[in-house]
Design an enzyme around this catalytic site. Structure first.
Site, PDB file in Angstrom:
ATOM      1  N   ASN A  68      60.630  22.274  37.977  1.00  0.00           N
ATOM      2  CA  ASN A  68      59.926  22.803  39.088  1.00  0.00           C
ATOM      3  C   ASN A  68      58.949  23.776  39.352  1.00  0.00           C
ATOM      4  OD1 ASN A  68      61.349  24.856  38.261  1.00  0.00           O
ATOM      5  ND2 ASN A  68      63.047  25.457  40.352  1.00  0.00           N
TER       6      ASN A  68
ATOM      7  N   ASP B   2      64.806  20.678  41.212  1.00  0.00           N
ATOM      8  CA  ASP B   2      65.206  22.168  41.173  1.00  0.00           C
ATOM      9  C   ASP B   2      66.057  21.914  40.373  1.00  0.00           C
ATOM     10  OD1 ASP B   2      66.204  24.326  40.824  1.00  0.00           O
ATOM     11  OD2 ASP B   2      65.313  24.681  43.110  1.00  0.00           O
TER      12      ASP B   2
ATOM     13  N   GLY C  62      76.665  17.079  34.862  1.00  0.00           N
ATOM     14  CA  GLY C  62      77.273  15.808  35.780  1.00  0.00           C
ATOM     15  C   GLY C  62      76.234  14.870  35.522  1.00  0.00           C
TER      16      GLY C  62
ATOM     17  N   LYS D 118      77.438  13.032  32.365  1.00  0.00           N
ATOM     18  CA  LYS D 118      78.605  12.133  32.478  1.00  0.00           C
ATOM     19  C   LYS D 118      78.329  11.433  33.315  1.00  0.00           C
ATOM     20  CE  LYS D 118      83.540  12.742  34.787  1.00  0.00           C
ATOM     21  NZ  LYS D 118      83.109  13.133  35.802  1.00  0.00           N
TER      22      LYS D 118
ATOM     23  N   TYR E  11      70.790  37.131  33.182  1.00  0.00           N
ATOM     24  CA  TYR E  11      70.667  36.465  31.684  1.00  0.00           C
ATOM     25  C   TYR E  11      71.687  36.278  30.923  1.00  0.00           C
ATOM     26  CZ  TYR E  11      67.237  34.049  28.506  1.00  0.00           C
ATOM     27  OH  TYR E  11      67.466  33.019  27.267  1.00  0.00           O
TER      28      TYR E  11
ATOM     29  N   LYS F 225      74.414  32.455  30.845  1.00  0.00           N
ATOM     30  CA  LYS F 225      74.175  31.686  29.574  1.00  0.00           C
ATOM     31  C   LYS F 225      75.850  31.615  29.123  1.00  0.00           C
ATOM     32  CE  LYS F 225      70.043  31.048  29.173  1.00  0.00           C
ATOM     33  NZ  LYS F 225      69.590  29.410  29.090  1.00  0.00           N
TER      34      LYS F 225
ATOM     35  N   TYR G 129      83.318  20.995  30.176  1.00  0.00           N
ATOM     36  CA  TYR G 129      82.498  19.702  30.415  1.00  0.00           C
ATOM     37  C   TYR G 129      83.388  18.518  29.660  1.00  0.00           C
ATOM     38  CZ  TYR G 129      80.718  19.497  35.160  1.00  0.00           C
ATOM     39  OH  TYR G 129      80.329  18.719  35.925  1.00  0.00           O
TER      40      TYR G 129
ATOM     41  N   THR H  22      61.784  32.792  19.224  1.00  0.00           N
ATOM     42  CA  THR H  22      60.969  31.876  19.223  1.00  0.00           C
ATOM     43  C   THR H  22      59.235  31.590  19.414  1.00  0.00           C
ATOM     44  OG1 THR H  22      62.535  30.612  18.619  1.00  0.00           O
ATOM     45  CG2 THR H  22      60.445  29.226  19.242  1.00  0.00           C
TER      46      THR H  22
ATOM     47  N   ARG I 123      57.311  38.506  26.084  1.00  0.00           N
ATOM     48  CA  ARG I 123      58.300  38.654  25.316  1.00  0.00           C
ATOM     49  C   ARG I 123      57.137  39.524  23.742  1.00  0.00           C
ATOM     50  NH1 ARG I 123      61.091  33.441  25.870  1.00  0.00           N
ATOM     51  NH2 ARG I 123      59.298  33.246  26.802  1.00  0.00           N
TER      52      ARG I 123
HETATM   53  P1  NAD Z   1      60.007  29.036  29.992  1.00  0.00           P
HETATM   54  O1  NAD Z   1      59.914  30.148  30.951  1.00  0.00           O
HETATM   55  O2  NAD Z   1      58.261  28.837  29.471  1.00  0.00           O
HETATM   56  O3  NAD Z   1      60.509  27.788  30.053  1.00  0.00           O
HETATM   57  C1  NAD Z   1      61.834  27.837  31.487  1.00  0.00           C
HETATM   58  C2  NAD Z   1      61.233  26.284  31.797  1.00  0.00           C
HETATM   59  O4  NAD Z   1      62.491  26.071  32.974  1.00  0.00           O
HETATM   60  C3  NAD Z   1      60.031  26.779  32.448  1.00  0.00           C
HETATM   61  O5  NAD Z   1      59.420  25.646  32.815  1.00  0.00           O
HETATM   62  C4  NAD Z   1      60.625  27.036  34.547  1.00  0.00           C
HETATM   63  O6  NAD Z   1      59.217  25.941  35.037  1.00  0.00           O
HETATM   64  C5  NAD Z   1      61.646  25.311  34.665  1.00  0.00           C
HETATM   65  N1  NAD Z   1      62.599  25.593  35.394  1.00  0.00           N
HETATM   66  C6  NAD Z   1      63.501  27.410  35.582  1.00  0.00           C
HETATM   67  N2  NAD Z   1      63.973  27.001  36.302  1.00  0.00           N
HETATM   68  C7  NAD Z   1      64.339  25.882  36.860  1.00  0.00           C
HETATM   69  C8  NAD Z   1      65.174  24.996  37.685  1.00  0.00           C
HETATM   70  N3  NAD Z   1      66.097  25.916  38.777  1.00  0.00           N
HETATM   71  N4  NAD Z   1      64.504  23.719  37.851  1.00  0.00           N
HETATM   72  C9  NAD Z   1      64.196  23.685  37.552  1.00  0.00           C
HETATM   73  N5  NAD Z   1      63.584  23.816  36.164  1.00  0.00           N
HETATM   74  C10 NAD Z   1      63.267  25.145  36.086  1.00  0.00           C
HETATM   75  O7  NAD Z   1      61.044  29.030  28.665  1.00  0.00           O
HETATM   76  P2  NAD Z   1      61.477  28.858  27.471  1.00  0.00           P
HETATM   77  O8  NAD Z   1      60.971  30.107  26.892  1.00  0.00           O
HETATM   78  O9  NAD Z   1      60.430  28.140  27.214  1.00  0.00           O
HETATM   79  O10 NAD Z   1      63.089  29.117  27.176  1.00  0.00           O
HETATM   80  C11 NAD Z   1      63.374  27.668  27.688  1.00  0.00           C
HETATM   81  C12 NAD Z   1      65.155  28.007  27.241  1.00  0.00           C
HETATM   82  O11 NAD Z   1      65.606  27.989  25.749  1.00  0.00           O
HETATM   83  C13 NAD Z   1      65.891  28.879  28.497  1.00  0.00           C
HETATM   84  O12 NAD Z   1      67.214  28.032  28.442  1.00  0.00           O
HETATM   85  C14 NAD Z   1      65.788  29.840  26.840  1.00  0.00           C
HETATM   86  O13 NAD Z   1      67.003  30.622  28.513  1.00  0.00           O
HETATM   87  C15 NAD Z   1      66.347  29.050  26.464  1.00  0.00           C
HETATM   88  N6  NAD Z   1      65.600  29.951  25.461  1.00  0.00           N
HETATM   89  C16 NAD Z   1      64.356  30.703  24.860  1.00  0.00           C
HETATM   90  C17 NAD Z   1      64.164  31.492  23.571  1.00  0.00           C
HETATM   91  C18 NAD Z   1      62.551  31.610  23.581  1.00  0.00           C
HETATM   92  O14 NAD Z   1      63.061  32.350  22.434  1.00  0.00           O
HETATM   93  N7  NAD Z   1      61.789  31.368  23.681  1.00  0.00           N
HETATM   94  C19 NAD Z   1      65.388  32.626  23.242  1.00  0.00           C
HETATM   95  C20 NAD Z   1      66.610  32.006  23.662  1.00  0.00           C
HETATM   96  C21 NAD Z   1      66.859  30.772  24.237  1.00  0.00           C
END
Ligand code: NAD
Length: 316
Positions: free
Chosen positions: A33, A56, A102, A105, A145, A149, A159, A175, A186
């Site tokens: 979204n 979303d 879901g 599933k 956050y 998680k 599930y 990452t 970050r």
């Molecule tokens: P990011 O913010 O770049 O990407 C998240 C994406 O999710 C975005 O494109 C955003 O638009 C989308 N999004 C958010 N809410 C949404 C919703 N309700 N519906 C649809 N799309 C939605 O972050 P990222 O660094 O790419 O992280 C991606 C995943 O990896 C996340 O779940 C994050 O918690 C996890 N993660 C990332 C890191 C890291 O170091 N980058 C570390 C630990 C965990």
């Protein structure tokens, strides 16, 4: 040809995952979204095997074609984003994960949850193995956050146990790489932008807190290996090379050839003091270990960022 649905597919990690899944011969449905992701992250993908749904995941999602894998990556991930979007972050971890599960599933798909090292909180065990339950402040600002998680992990296991969904949980450690937003707050994109703009690098506290930084291609490879493994319990994916924030700042100054100095700012609330993955499980189970060292990964990231975009990036 397997079909993979990637929630958060227009984000930093999600878009690299889409690229790699396509490169390995999968069809990919990206669901995003654009809450924190951007269209430019996926604009280069122009193949018929790729489809984007602007949706979303907090709302129920129905997909009118077979799906073999669901990678649930949608969630704000940077402190700047989740502190700005606390309720959204909790909802995407709860309702979003519920809807993604879901969907898995209904389609009998394998489900992969993008969890985080933040489930370990400010850890009292170092390095962190998957068996460690963590040390999280549920009511602090970061709790939205961390607890989202942790709840998402609990929901995923429920599930799996109650509904028989084929699930996996990847605990992702810090990452970095191309497509991180220079202003996402970050450490690596912030330091790189500051160094390339010749501004002071802002280190929180005395900079003695440690982090372990994994280059994005290594992370994506580990995630796909886990998806293909059939394993259900959480698996750490991250680079065990540990640096203090001060060391990271100095390395960024060196790699960019910048003359920036280092300044110190107040430590954010509940900032973890140490962070380093124990990756024995990923190594034994998936034959996975990271291959890109920090300096090499930083050089690749700098190359992709381009000075022009950074100069336009504004202040932290
Ligand atoms: P990011 O913010 O770049 O990407 C998240 C994406 O999710 C975005 O494109 C955003 O638009 C989308 N999004 C958010 N809410 C949404 C919703 N309700 N519906 C649809 N799309 C939605 O972050 P990222 O660094 O790419 O992280 C991606 C995943 O990896 C996340 O779940 C994050 O918690 C996890 N993660 C990332 C890191 C890291 O170091 N980058 C570390 C630990 C965990």
């Amino acid at each position: 040809m397997p079909t993979c649905l990637v929630t958060g597919g227009a984000g930093f990690l999600g878009s690299h995952l889409c690229d790699e899944l396509l490169r390995r011969g999968n069809r990919v449905i990206c669901v995003d979204n654009f809450e924190t992701g951007v269209l430019t992250n996926i604009a280069h993908i122009r193949v018929p095997e790729f489809r984007h749904l602007h949706a979303d995941i907090i709302e129920p999602l129905h997909v009118d074609e077979p799906v073999d894998f669901v990678y649930h990556f949608a969630s704000p991930a940077s402190p700047i984003d989740y502190l700005r979007l606390p309720l959204h972050t909790l909802k995407v971890g709860a309702y979003g994960t519920h809807h993604a599960l879901g969907l898995a599933k209904r389609h009998r798909a394998r489900f992969v949850l993008a969890s985080t090292s933040e489930v370990y909180g400010d850890p009292q065990v170092h390095p962190q193995p998957e068996s460690y339950w963590g040390h999280v402040n549920p009511i602090g600002p970061r709790g939205v956050y961390d607890e989202a998680k942790r709840y998402a992990e609990a929901l995923t296991m429920a599930y799996h146990r109650q509904q028989g969904v084929d699930t996996a949980i990847v605990r992702i450690f810090n990452t970095y790489g191309p497509r991180m937003r220079p202003n996402d707050g970050r450490a690596i994109p912030t330091f790189l932008r500051q160094a390339l703009q010749g501004r002071p690098l802002t280190v929180f506290g005395d900079g003695a807190q440690t982090r372990s930084f994994c280059y994005v291609s290594d992370l994506v490879d580990g995630v796909i290996r886990l998806a293909e493994s059939g394993y259900h319990a959480p698996v750490n994916i991250g680079n065990p090379s540990e640096f203090t924030l001060l060391e990271l700042a100095r390395t960024v100054i060196e790699v960019t050839g910048s003359s920036s100095e280092i300044v110190h700012e107040a430590l954010p609330t509940d900032d973890p003091r140490v962070r380093r993955p124990d990756i024995s499980l990923a190594h034994d189970l998936l034959r996975w270990e990271p291959t890109v060292e920090l300096r090499e990964g930083l050089a690749l990231t700098i190359e992709s960022m381009g000075a022009e975009r950074l100069v336009g990036g504004g202040a932290a």
